[in-house]
Every structure is written in C-alpha cells, then in structure tokens.
Design a protein around this motif. Structure first.
Motif, PDB file in Angstrom:
ATOM      1  N   ARG A 150     119.910  31.870  59.265  1.00 41.87           N
ATOM      2  CA  ARG A 150     118.991  30.824  59.715  1.00 41.87           C
ATOM      3  C   ARG A 150     118.543  31.026  61.159  1.00 41.87           C
ATOM      4  O   ARG A 150     117.373  30.786  61.493  1.00 41.87           O
ATOM      5  N   TRP A 284     120.579  31.761  51.632  1.00 41.88           N
ATOM      6  CA  TRP A 284     120.222  30.362  51.849  1.00 41.88           C
ATOM      7  C   TRP A 284     119.786  30.135  53.302  1.00 41.88           C
ATOM      8  O   TRP A 284     118.827  29.419  53.580  1.00 41.88           O
ATOM      9  N   THR A 288     116.018  28.757  54.423  1.00 41.46           N
ATOM     10  CA  THR A 288     115.873  27.412  54.974  1.00 41.46           C
ATOM     11  C   THR A 288     115.525  27.438  56.456  1.00 41.46           C
ATOM     12  O   THR A 288     115.661  26.417  57.135  1.00 41.46           O
TER      13      THR A 288
END
Length: 290
Positions: A150, A284, A288
């Motif tokens: 992220r 993930w 995101t």
C-alpha cells in the motif's frame, strides 16, 4: 548392529525427507525457475546446500521441540516413531503427486499431537504456543506485505525497475532473485528437517543424534529436490500466480524471515502458509492504494 525396525525407521525418515525436498523446492525457487533465471537442476542443487545449512544451524531447536516437548520423549518408541513418519510421508507424497505444496510442519505436528492425545501425554502448553504462532505468523506476514504494497511498493518498483533492468543492474537483479531463493531454502531446512527425523532423535529411541538426523534429512531432501520437485516447481513458478518479480522477492523475503525467526524459537511452522498469506497481503495492499 541395527535392528530391522530401526532400519525401517531410517527408511521412512528418508522417505519423509524426500517428499519435503519435493514440496519445499518449489516454494523456495519457483519464482526463479518460472522467470528463467535458473534451471530446475540449479534450483535442486541450491536447495540441497541451503536446506542442509538451515537444518544444521537453525533446525536443532525445532528437532528438540518436536522430539520431546510436544510429547515427552519417552513416548517415542521405535514403533510409534515409524508410524508417525509413515503417516507424514504418505500425506506429503499425495500432495507432491498432485503438484500442490503442502504444510509439512502442520502435518508432522498433527501426527505427533495425535499420538500424545492417544497416550494422554500431550503437553497442552507447548501445543498451544505452537498453534498461537501458526495463527500469528501468517497474520504478521499478511500485514507487513499489505503495508509494503500500500505505501512502499510503487517507490520500490520505480527505484529497482526489475523487469526493465539491463546490463549490470540486470545481473544484480538475477543474483538477488537467486539469493532470496537460497534464503527461502535455508528457512525451509530450518523448519522442515525436524519433520523428517525428530521422532527418531527423541530420547525414546536413543539411536540417532541430532547431527546424524540432519545429515539423513539433508540427503533425502536433496534426492527429492532433484526428482519429484520438478512438478511443484512448475506449479509455483507458473501455475499459482503471475507475480511481478519485485513482488515475488518481497513475498519470499518476508515469509523466509518469519520462518527462520520461528525456527530459532523452536516453533515448527509452515513456509507455504506464510508465503501464501504474504502474497494475499501484498496483492491487497497494492489494490487498495489511494
């Protein structure tokens, strides 16, 4: 003179090590083989060397845990040890025949715990500690890789640009991929050597030292790496995921660090499960990003 039952136990231990080599080689070197950086023979040779090193330097604590702390060593009679190893070996053989990496540690610990339950000798505190780490370690890997994906992945990708690397940078990149695979192999040996020999090293048998057990398991892992690992290498290298090279390096580094740390603590843990959770977390985290 070796008794026939001890000979059978050694053969079964070698059989387990053989299947460990088949399963773990794909996890350690699948990305390197899948990206054509090294061949399957080179991956098997490196797996042999570094898995033995992991078992020799870090695996003894795991041998001690599995051979006398989950269940007292006195319960590991030769017959019980052979039965445990045979069950583990058959379970791993089935997974390798289907080309699916399996959790060797969970299989072996489950077999030992089953014996402990049957004998009413299971050390619940030790088993509870292992199971807590089985839950915590994959979650740590998941969240570490999520944070990397992220917040840091774009900058790392821009800095390294591994897929477009040329010249000296390309050589360094290829070396880095192989080196991290070797680190994975070390962590696999540290955790998995005990799965092949811990019941025979336990005090109840008194026939095999920890050093002899590492040599036996290391040799058997080498045979598995050069034979049945080829199918697992195909599965991990090209079948499970099409990770970018940088992503594969991050996943391997985080999961190998977790398993090596747990091995130093004497905790048998699954490299395959940790690596899978790292892949999910990294994906993930990248998906995101704001």
């Amino acid at each position: 003179m070796l008794s026939p039952l001890l000979i059978l136990g050694l053969v079964v231990a070698a059989f387990v090590g053989f299947n460990i080599g088949g399963s773990s080689t794909g996890v350690a070197f699948g990305p390197a083989v899948g990206s054509d950086i090294i061949g399957k023979g080179g991956a098997a040779a490196l797996m042999t060397v570094f898995a033995f090193a992991g078992g020799w330097f870090s695996g003894r604590n795991v041998i001690q845990t599995m051979g006398g702390e989950i269940v007292p060593a006195s319960y590991f009679t030769l017959i019980a040890s052979v039965a445990i190893l045979l069950f583990v070996g058959l379970a791993l053989l089935i997974s390798n025949l289907f080309g699916v990496p399996a959790s060797t540690s969970m299989t072996a610990v489950g077999a030992i715990a089953g014996m402990g339950l049957a004998e009413r000798a299971l050390q619940w505190a030790v088993m509870g500690q292992i199971m807590v780490w089985w839950l915590v370690a994959p979650l740590i890997g998941f969240w570490v890789c999520t944070m990397i994906g992220r917040y840091f992945y774009p900058y790392l990708d821009s800095w390294f640009a591994l897929e477009e690397a040329t010249g000296l940078k390309r050589m360094i990149t290829r070396f880095l991929v192989v080196a991290i695979g070797c680190y994975m192999a070390y962590s696999a040996g540290a955790s998995n050597v005990a799965n092949a020999v811990a019941p025979l090293v336990a005090g109840g048998t008194g026939q095999l030292t920890a050093s002899q057990g590492v040599f036996l398991a290391g040799g058997a892992i080498a045979v598995g790496a050069f034979t049945i690992a080829r199918r697992t290498l195909d599965t991990v290298g090209t079948g499970l995921t099409d990770l970018p090279l940088l992503a594969a390096l991050i996943v391997e580094t985080v999961s190998a660090t977790l398993i090596t740390f747990l091995s130093e603590l004497g905790i048998p843990a699954s490299l395959a499960v940790s690596a899978t959770m790292c892949i999910i977390g990294l994906g993930w985290g990248r998906a995101t990003r704001t």
